[in-house]
Design a protein around this motif. Structure first.
Motif, short mmCIF file in Angstrom:
data_model
loop_
_atom_site.label_atom_id
_atom_site.label_comp_id
_atom_site.label_asym_id
_atom_site.label_seq_id
_atom_site.Cartn_x
_atom_site.Cartn_y
_atom_site.Cartn_z
N VAL A 86 53.06 36.52 62.15
CA VAL A 86 51.67 36.71 61.78
C VAL A 86 50.90 37.41 62.90
O VAL A 86 49.93 38.26 62.74
N MET A 87 51.67 37.42 64.24
CA MET A 87 50.68 38.30 65.40
C MET A 87 51.04 39.62 65.28
O MET A 87 50.09 40.34 66.21
N ASP A 135 54.41 40.31 53.62
CA ASP A 135 54.22 38.75 53.97
C ASP A 135 54.16 38.40 55.48
O ASP A 135 54.33 37.28 55.68
N ALA A 136 53.99 39.51 56.22
CA ALA A 136 54.05 39.07 57.65
C ALA A 136 52.97 38.27 58.19
O ALA A 136 53.02 37.36 58.88
N GLN A 143 47.51 30.25 57.07
CA GLN A 143 47.42 31.50 57.77
C GLN A 143 46.51 31.46 59.07
O GLN A 143 47.08 32.03 60.04
N ARG A 144 45.38 30.79 58.96
CA ARG A 144 44.48 30.69 60.18
C ARG A 144 45.22 30.13 61.16
O ARG A 144 44.87 30.05 62.32
N GLN A 145 45.85 28.85 60.79
CA GLN A 145 46.43 27.88 61.72
C GLN A 145 47.64 28.58 62.55
O GLN A 145 47.81 28.49 63.71
#
Length: 304
Positions: free
Chosen positions: A160-161, A152-153, A245-247
């Motif tokens: 997320v990065m 779930d990172a 996710q993209r934001q």
């Protein structure tokens, strides 16, 4: 004499004229247009009317939390490129140059292979790898014994990065490896052999001989990494999905694209996107100038 000078001038203009015209139309004109657009409130839905608004777009940008979030992510990408891709590429090139591993041609091909593939295709593959039901989640389930465990990172703004950074290193490290490997061929092998005879270790050869000789190449690679990181769009765009996710993983080029082309119906959004693109250029030039300054301070420049 004057007739000869006139003929030489015509020949000179004949050679540089087409290239200069192409440069003005493809490079100079869009840059000037973008700068002028950022000082206006241009909106294509209003019929193309222009009104001068001064620095309003830039002040709006500095007050926008989304801009600072995208800038932070972009600096993470720059850090991954400069302090991840370049050092790893340098070390791999040195290992190949010194033939510290067997099958150097196969090793070199495998590391450079991602550069032959489309970035969109690679991003899609990594998105599948990091998806909730993808191979990363399956590996976690095998190691933890929990059948419901998920990777779930990509779903968390604070992590997320990390998977994106891992993908960036995997893709572009081979590019810098080839650059360093090509420049390592200029190193005089007799100097290395003399150092080995004098009892120098492999680390001393690397740090005292190889690094100083390739300092100029390191600077050029750093400039390429900074420029590429700040204009990077396709990989992160394809590796993330729509929505939150993209934001969370949004960088400046994606922020500019979303602002100018996805939300252009709002007031001043098209001109606002131009201000963001100009900010990307300014940040990129500033970081490159800083890299040159650091290189000059530490005695950058390749030795002959």
């Amino acid at each position: 004499m004057k007739k000869l000078d006139k003929k030489a001038l015509l020949v000179y203009l004949g050679f540089i004229g087409p290239g200069l015209l192409v440069y003005l139309l493809i490079v100079a004109y869009p840059i000037i247009y973008s700068v002028l657009l950022s000082f206006s409130d241009f909106n294509p839905n209003r019929g193309g009317g222009w009104n001068f608004v001064g620095l309003l777009q830039y002040s709006t940008m500095f007050k926008d939390p989304a801009f600072w979030h995208a800038l932070k992510n972009n600096m993470i990408v720059v850090g991954i490129s400069v302090f991840g891709q370049i050092p790893i590429g340098f070390m791999l090139a040195y290992i190949l140059y010194r033939r510290l591993v067997k099958s150097t041609s196969f090793f070199q091909t495998m590391v450079f292979l991602p550069n032959f593939l489309s970035t969109i295709v690679i991003g899609t593959l990594w998105k599948k790898l990091f998806s909730a039901d993808g191979p990363a989640s399956v590996i976690i389930q095998l190691f933890t014994g929990n059948p419901n465990a998920q990777f779930d990172a990509m779903l968390k703004p604070e992590t997320v990065m990390f998977p994106i950074g891992f993908a960036l290193i995997w893709i572009y490290t081979g590019f810098y490896m080839i650059i360093f490997l090509a420049n390592l061929q200029k190193v005089n092998s007799s100097v290395i052999e003399a150092a080995k005879i004098d009892g120098a270790t492999e680390f001393q050869i690397f740090s005292k001989i190889i690094v100083p000789v390739l300092s100029g190449t390191i600077l050029v690679s750093t400039i390429l990494a900074i420029a590429g990181s700040l204009r990077g769009f396709d990989l992160i765009f394809s590796i993330t999905t729509q929505g939150l996710q993209r934001q969370n993983a949004e960088v400046l080029p994606i922020f500019m694209y979303r602002t100018a082309f996805q939300n252009y119906s709002n007031e001043m959004r098209f001109a606002y996107g131009s201000a963001i693109s100009n900010a990307i250029v300014i940040i990129s030039v500033s970081l490159i100038m800083f890299s040159n300054w650091v290189s000059a301070k530490v005695g950058g420049g390749e030795e002959n």
